[in-house]
Design a protein around this motif. Structure first.
Motif, PDB file in Angstrom:
ATOM      1  N   PHE A   1       0.832  -1.205   0.000  1.00 25.51           N
ATOM      2  CA  PHE A   1       0.000   0.000   0.000  1.00 25.51           C
ATOM      3  C   PHE A   1       0.867   1.256   0.000  1.00 25.51           C
ATOM      4  N   ASP A   2       1.910   1.277   0.851  1.00 19.86           N
ATOM      5  CA  ASP A   2       2.783   2.452   0.913  1.00 19.86           C
ATOM      6  C   ASP A   2       3.525   2.660  -0.402  1.00 19.86           C
ATOM      7  N   ASP A   3       3.960   1.574  -1.032  1.00 19.28           N
ATOM      8  CA  ASP A   3       4.716   1.690  -2.279  1.00 19.28           C
ATOM      9  C   ASP A   3       3.881   2.338  -3.384  1.00 19.28           C
ATOM     10  N   VAL A   4       2.624   1.898  -3.528  1.00 17.15           N
ATOM     11  CA  VAL A   4       1.807   2.433  -4.622  1.00 17.15           C
ATOM     12  C   VAL A   4       1.219   3.794  -4.283  1.00 17.15           C
ATOM     13  N   THR A   5       1.089   4.090  -2.985  1.00 12.30           N
ATOM     14  CA  THR A   5       0.456   5.348  -2.588  1.00 12.30           C
ATOM     15  C   THR A   5       1.467   6.470  -2.437  1.00 12.30           C
ATOM     16  N   TYR A   6       2.623   6.171  -1.882  1.00  8.57           N
ATOM     17  CA  TYR A   6       3.595   7.214  -1.585  1.00  8.57           C
ATOM     18  C   TYR A   6       4.950   7.004  -2.263  1.00  8.57           C
ATOM     19  N   GLY A   7       5.211   5.804  -2.747  1.00  2.00           N
ATOM     20  CA  GLY A   7       6.523   5.520  -3.326  1.00  2.00           C
ATOM     21  C   GLY A   7       6.587   5.581  -4.835  1.00  2.00           C
ATOM     22  N   GLY A   8       5.485   5.914  -5.494  1.00  4.89           N
ATOM     23  CA  GLY A   8       5.512   6.044  -6.941  1.00  4.89           C
ATOM     24  C   GLY A   8       5.462   4.733  -7.704  1.00  4.89           C
ATOM     25  N   ARG A   9       5.260   3.608  -7.016  1.00  7.12           N
ATOM     26  CA  ARG A   9       5.173   2.314  -7.703  1.00  7.12           C
ATOM     27  C   ARG A   9       3.775   2.123  -8.271  1.00  7.12           C
ATOM     28  N   THR A  10       3.694   1.451  -9.398  1.00  4.85           N
ATOM     29  CA  THR A  10       2.404   1.195 -10.031  1.00  4.85           C
ATOM     30  C   THR A  10       1.891  -0.171  -9.605  1.00  4.85           C
ATOM     31  N   GLY A  11       0.633  -0.226  -9.207  1.00  2.71           N
ATOM     32  CA  GLY A  11       0.050  -1.502  -8.837  1.00  2.71           C
ATOM     33  C   GLY A  11      -0.049  -2.438 -10.034  1.00  2.71           C
ATOM     34  N   ASP A  12      -0.180  -3.717  -9.762  1.00  2.00           N
ATOM     35  CA  ASP A  12      -0.309  -4.701 -10.847  1.00  2.00           C
ATOM     36  C   ASP A  12      -1.206  -5.839 -10.368  1.00  2.00           C
ATOM     37  N   PRO A  13      -1.630  -6.709 -11.275  1.00  2.75           N
ATOM     38  CA  PRO A  13      -2.547  -7.792 -10.880  1.00  2.75           C
ATOM     39  C   PRO A  13      -1.973  -8.708  -9.807  1.00  2.75           C
ATOM     40  N   ASP A  14      -0.654  -8.936  -9.817  1.00  2.00           N
ATOM     41  CA  ASP A  14      -0.063  -9.835  -8.834  1.00  2.00           C
ATOM     42  C   ASP A  14      -0.189  -9.267  -7.414  1.00  2.00           C
ATOM     43  N   ILE A  15       0.136  -7.974  -7.260  1.00  2.00           N
ATOM     44  CA  ILE A  15       0.016  -7.340  -5.936  1.00  2.00           C
ATOM     45  C   ILE A  15      -1.437  -7.366  -5.478  1.00  2.00           C
ATOM     46  N   TYR A  16      -2.330  -7.019  -6.404  1.00  2.00           N
ATOM     47  CA  TYR A  16      -3.743  -7.001  -6.036  1.00  2.00           C
ATOM     48  C   TYR A  16      -4.231  -8.403  -5.667  1.00  2.00           C
ATOM     49  N   GLY A  17      -3.785  -9.420  -6.409  1.00  2.00           N
ATOM     50  CA  GLY A  17      -4.213 -10.781  -6.113  1.00  2.00           C
ATOM     51  C   GLY A  17      -3.792 -11.218  -4.713  1.00  2.00           C
ATOM     52  N   ARG A  18      -2.574 -10.844  -4.295  1.00  2.00           N
ATOM     53  CA  ARG A  18      -2.131 -11.219  -2.950  1.00  2.00           C
ATOM     54  C   ARG A  18      -2.960 -10.515  -1.869  1.00  2.00           C
ATOM     55  N   LEU A  19      -3.287  -9.242  -2.106  1.00  2.00           N
ATOM     56  CA  LEU A  19      -4.110  -8.519  -1.132  1.00  2.00           C
ATOM     57  C   LEU A  19      -5.525  -9.091  -1.059  1.00  2.00           C
ATOM     58  N   ARG A  20      -6.072  -9.453  -2.208  1.00  2.00           N
ATOM     59  CA  ARG A  20      -7.425 -10.023  -2.225  1.00  2.00           C
ATOM     60  C   ARG A  20      -7.440 -11.357  -1.498  1.00  2.00           C
ATOM     61  N   THR A  21      -6.424 -12.176  -1.727  1.00  2.00           N
ATOM     62  CA  THR A  21      -6.333 -13.459  -1.028  1.00  2.00           C
ATOM     63  C   THR A  21      -6.216 -13.253   0.474  1.00  2.00           C
ATOM     64  N   LEU A  22      -5.400 -12.290   0.885  1.00  2.00           N
ATOM     65  CA  LEU A  22      -5.267 -11.994   2.318  1.00  2.00           C
ATOM     66  C   LEU A  22      -6.597 -11.553   2.908  1.00  2.00           C
ATOM     67  N   ASP A  23      -7.319 -10.708   2.195  1.00  2.00           N
ATOM     68  CA  ASP A  23      -8.607 -10.225   2.683  1.00  2.00           C
ATOM     69  C   ASP A  23      -9.566 -11.387   2.908  1.00  2.00           C
ATOM     70  N   LEU A  24      -9.657 -12.296   1.936  1.00  2.00           N
ATOM     71  CA  LEU A  24     -10.560 -13.435   2.066  1.00  2.00           C
ATOM     72  C   LEU A  24     -10.099 -14.398   3.154  1.00  2.00           C
ATOM     73  N   THR A  25      -8.783 -14.545   3.299  1.00  2.00           N
ATOM     74  CA  THR A  25      -8.253 -15.441   4.329  1.00  2.00           C
ATOM     75  C   THR A  25      -8.545 -14.908   5.729  1.00  2.00           C
ATOM     76  N   LEU A  26      -8.349 -13.614   5.916  1.00  2.00           N
ATOM     77  CA  LEU A  26      -8.563 -13.026   7.246  1.00  2.00           C
ATOM     78  C   LEU A  26     -10.032 -13.069   7.647  1.00  2.00           C
ATOM     79  N   GLU A  27     -10.928 -13.065   6.662  1.00  2.00           N
ATOM     80  CA  GLU A  27     -12.355 -13.166   7.002  1.00  2.00           C
ATOM     81  C   GLU A  27     -12.668 -14.488   7.705  1.00  2.00           C
ATOM     82  N   ARG A  28     -11.903 -15.515   7.352  1.00  2.00           N
ATOM     83  CA  ARG A  28     -12.164 -16.840   7.938  1.00  2.00           C
ATOM     84  C   ARG A  28     -11.197 -17.170   9.071  1.00  2.00           C
TER      85      ARG A  28
END
Length: 218
Positions: A181-208
């Motif tokens: 989150f810090d890299d894409v928001t403040y560090g000038g890095r561009t998000g990509d499907p791989d980063i998003y996929g890991r965050l989505r997996t974490l979100d679903l995992t933490l729900e359970r």
């Protein structure tokens, strides 16, 4: 008047003009637009001076470089090649992280709202925004489950560190998500499907995930 058959006429005195008056008259005449139709424009005069200066500069540089003009061209080409190699090796310069900012923007939104926004951004290929919204969904979900106290001004790193107390088995994933989150928001890095996929997996995992309500054992 005639004398012995000769006709003598009085000479007409020449017309003389004072020097200053003559100069002013000439200046007035030469200032007429008729005489300046083909003069270069001010911009053209500036460009001519610039090219003259560059020509003199390269002439002097060629004179002081071994091999003359050919040597100077070789030096310039080597410099361009070195810059190109550095650019290829290091990539496009990125703005350095100047400090972590707050995770949430103004206005309260639910975890479901952030997930919907994240999925919409992902569907449109806006991966940077998708990563940001998915991280917000993770943290908001933890707040809604009372695993985190809602606190304005919290950063992603702070949220990850605090959540690790009740979810110690996911501490590494939470920390990595905060860094992303810090890299894409403040560090000038561009998000990509791989980063998003890991965050989505974490979100679903933490729900359970079952939290460790008593805190980790020593």
């Amino acid at each position: 008047m005639s004398t012995g058959g000769l006709i003598i006429t009085a000479a007409t005195p020449p017309v003389t003009t004072p020097r200053d008056a003559a100069r002013e008259a000439a200046e007035r005449e030469l200032s007429k637009p008729l005489y300046h139709q083909n003069d270069p424009s001010p911009l053209q005069r500036v460009l001519d001076r610039l090219w003259d200066w560059l020509g003199d500069f390269f002439d002097r540089a060629a004179g002081s470089t071994p091999g003359g003009t050919v040597g100077l061209v070789a030096v310039v080409l080597l410099a361009i090649a070195a810059i190109g190699a550095l650019w290829w090796r290091l990539g496009t310069p990125r703005r350095a992280v100047t400090g972590a900012g707050t995770l949430f923007e103004a206005g309260a939104r639910t975890a479901a709202d952030h997930r919907a926004a994240a999925d919409a951004h992902a569907a449109a290929g806006r991966w940077t925004e998708a990563v940001q919204e998915r991280m917000r969904a993770v943290v908001r979900s933890l707040e809604e489950r009372t695993l985190l106290d809602p606190r304005p001004g919290r950063t992603a790193d702070e949220a990850a560190a605090e959540a690790a107390h009740s979810l110690p088995h996911h501490a590494d994933e939470l920390r990595a998500a905060a860094h992303a989150f810090d890299d894409v928001t403040y560090g000038g890095r561009t998000g990509d499907p791989d980063i998003y996929g890991r965050l989505r997996t974490l979100d679903l995992t933490l729900e359970r995930a079952t939290p460790l309500l008593t805190g980790p054992t020593a």
